[in-house]
Design a protein around this motif. Sequence first.
Motif, PDB file in Angstrom:
ATOM      1  N   ARG A 152       0.835  -1.205   0.000  1.00 50.14           N
ATOM      2  CA  ARG A 152       0.000   0.000   0.000  1.00 50.14           C
ATOM      3  C   ARG A 152       0.868   1.253   0.000  1.00 50.14           C
ATOM      4  NH1 ARG A 152      -3.111  -2.741   3.926  1.00 50.14           N
ATOM      5  NH2 ARG A 152      -2.298  -1.377   5.570  1.00 50.14           N
ATOM      6  N   GLY A 153       1.992   1.175   0.718  1.00 50.95           N
ATOM      7  CA  GLY A 153       2.903   2.317   0.738  1.00 50.95           C
ATOM      8  C   GLY A 153       3.484   2.616  -0.629  1.00 50.95           C
ATOM      9  N   GLN A 154       3.759   1.568  -1.398  1.00 49.51           N
ATOM     10  CA  GLN A 154       4.242   1.778  -2.764  1.00 49.51           C
ATOM     11  C   GLN A 154       3.142   2.359  -3.655  1.00 49.51           C
ATOM     12  OE1 GLN A 154       5.835  -2.144  -3.808  1.00 49.51           O
ATOM     13  NE2 GLN A 154       7.909  -1.323  -3.693  1.00 49.51           N
ATOM     14  N   GLU A 155       1.931   1.820  -3.502  1.00 51.93           N
ATOM     15  CA  GLU A 155       0.828   2.258  -4.353  1.00 51.93           C
ATOM     16  C   GLU A 155       0.449   3.716  -4.122  1.00 51.93           C
ATOM     17  OE1 GLU A 155      -2.189  -0.536  -3.397  1.00 51.93           O
ATOM     18  OE2 GLU A 155      -1.228  -2.205  -4.478  1.00 51.93           O
ATOM     19  N   ASN A 156       0.540   4.170  -2.877  1.00 55.37           N
ATOM     20  CA  ASN A 156       0.162   5.559  -2.605  1.00 55.37           C
ATOM     21  C   ASN A 156       1.341   6.529  -2.636  1.00 55.37           C
ATOM     22  OD1 ASN A 156       1.495   5.321  -0.105  1.00 55.37           O
ATOM     23  ND2 ASN A 156      -0.390   4.797   0.987  1.00 55.37           N
ATOM     24  N   GLY A 157       2.510   6.025  -3.049  1.00 54.49           N
ATOM     25  CA  GLY A 157       3.654   6.907  -3.237  1.00 54.49           C
ATOM     26  C   GLY A 157       4.479   7.198  -2.002  1.00 54.49           C
ATOM     27  N   GLU A 158       4.225   6.501  -0.899  1.00 56.72           N
ATOM     28  CA  GLU A 158       5.010   6.726   0.311  1.00 56.72           C
ATOM     29  C   GLU A 158       6.361   6.008   0.251  1.00 56.72           C
ATOM     30  OE1 GLU A 158       2.741   6.862   4.219  1.00 56.72           O
ATOM     31  OE2 GLU A 158       1.329   5.751   2.959  1.00 56.72           O
ATOM     32  N   ARG A 183      11.854   6.517   0.822  1.00 56.22           N
ATOM     33  CA  ARG A 183      10.897   7.449   0.232  1.00 56.22           C
ATOM     34  C   ARG A 183      11.305   7.778  -1.197  1.00 56.22           C
ATOM     35  NH1 ARG A 183      11.395   9.900   5.507  1.00 56.22           N
ATOM     36  NH2 ARG A 183       9.501   9.521   6.735  1.00 56.22           N
ATOM     37  N   PRO A 184      10.328   7.979  -2.070  1.00 51.53           N
ATOM     38  CA  PRO A 184      10.637   8.366  -3.457  1.00 51.53           C
ATOM     39  C   PRO A 184      11.388   9.695  -3.468  1.00 51.53           C
ATOM     40  CG  PRO A 184       8.340   7.693  -3.239  1.00 51.53           C
ATOM     41  CD  PRO A 184       8.879   7.824  -1.857  1.00 51.53           C
ATOM     42  N   ARG A 228       9.381   3.893  -2.320  1.00 50.71           N
ATOM     43  CA  ARG A 228       9.897   3.710  -3.674  1.00 50.71           C
ATOM     44  C   ARG A 228       9.259   2.481  -4.316  1.00 50.71           C
ATOM     45  NH1 ARG A 228      15.987   3.202  -2.344  1.00 50.71           N
ATOM     46  NH2 ARG A 228      15.859   1.888  -4.207  1.00 50.71           N
ATOM     47  N   ALA A 229       8.939   2.597  -5.587  1.00 50.06           N
ATOM     48  CA  ALA A 229       8.257   1.516  -6.292  1.00 50.06           C
ATOM     49  C   ALA A 229       9.216   0.428  -6.760  1.00 50.06           C
ATOM     50  CB  ALA A 229       7.490   2.073  -7.493  1.00 50.06           C
TER      51      ALA A 229
END
Length: 211
Positions: free
Chosen positions: A149-155, A202-203, A157-158
Amino acid sequence: MSLADMRPRHDGPPRGRPRSEAVERAIIEGVMKLLEEGVSLGELSIERVARTAGVGKAAIYRRWSGKEELFVDVLRAAEPPDPELPGTSVRDDLVVLLEQVRRRGLANRSSAILHSVHAQMKSSPKIWAAYHNTVVAPRRRLGIEVLRRGQENGELRADVDVELLSDIVVGPMLVRAVLRPDAELPEGLAEQIVDTLLEGLRPVSSPSAPR
């Protein structure tokens, strides 16, 4: 936590007759009493548990298929309850998950019985597999869901493998709780671990092209 509060937590509808709560509590307490007396897992039989709990063997087999399943429920009853995640951010959810690991570590240290039992359990592949499938694996899946979920909402890094990331997040707390019994498990440790890791997860904005 008192023995009277230790009752197995099952998924799905409760098994047994309406008065099963008192019977289940007596059985769980019977197992704990035997462990307190120094009975090893190898010596722990359904017959012995039934005599100690003051119930018939049929009462146990109506609720558990054998001593492995019973023993896993005893361990679950002695552990802190599964946490309710706040869902406000990946950071907050990870802190709650790690705090649970910290508290389990403290519980194991304060209970010579639990410490001994966990050590014995690892020498029994069948019991360890049952414990892993019903306790460890679901908690790991929950942590991986939080990271996804953290990846999906941008919190987060993907490009990070969430399976590997799950181990990286939980690893430091497990090292202190299990592999380093002399290490401190202070309040705030979960927040410290999560905040330290998130600094690199974080991105980041793409660097500006050279002029």
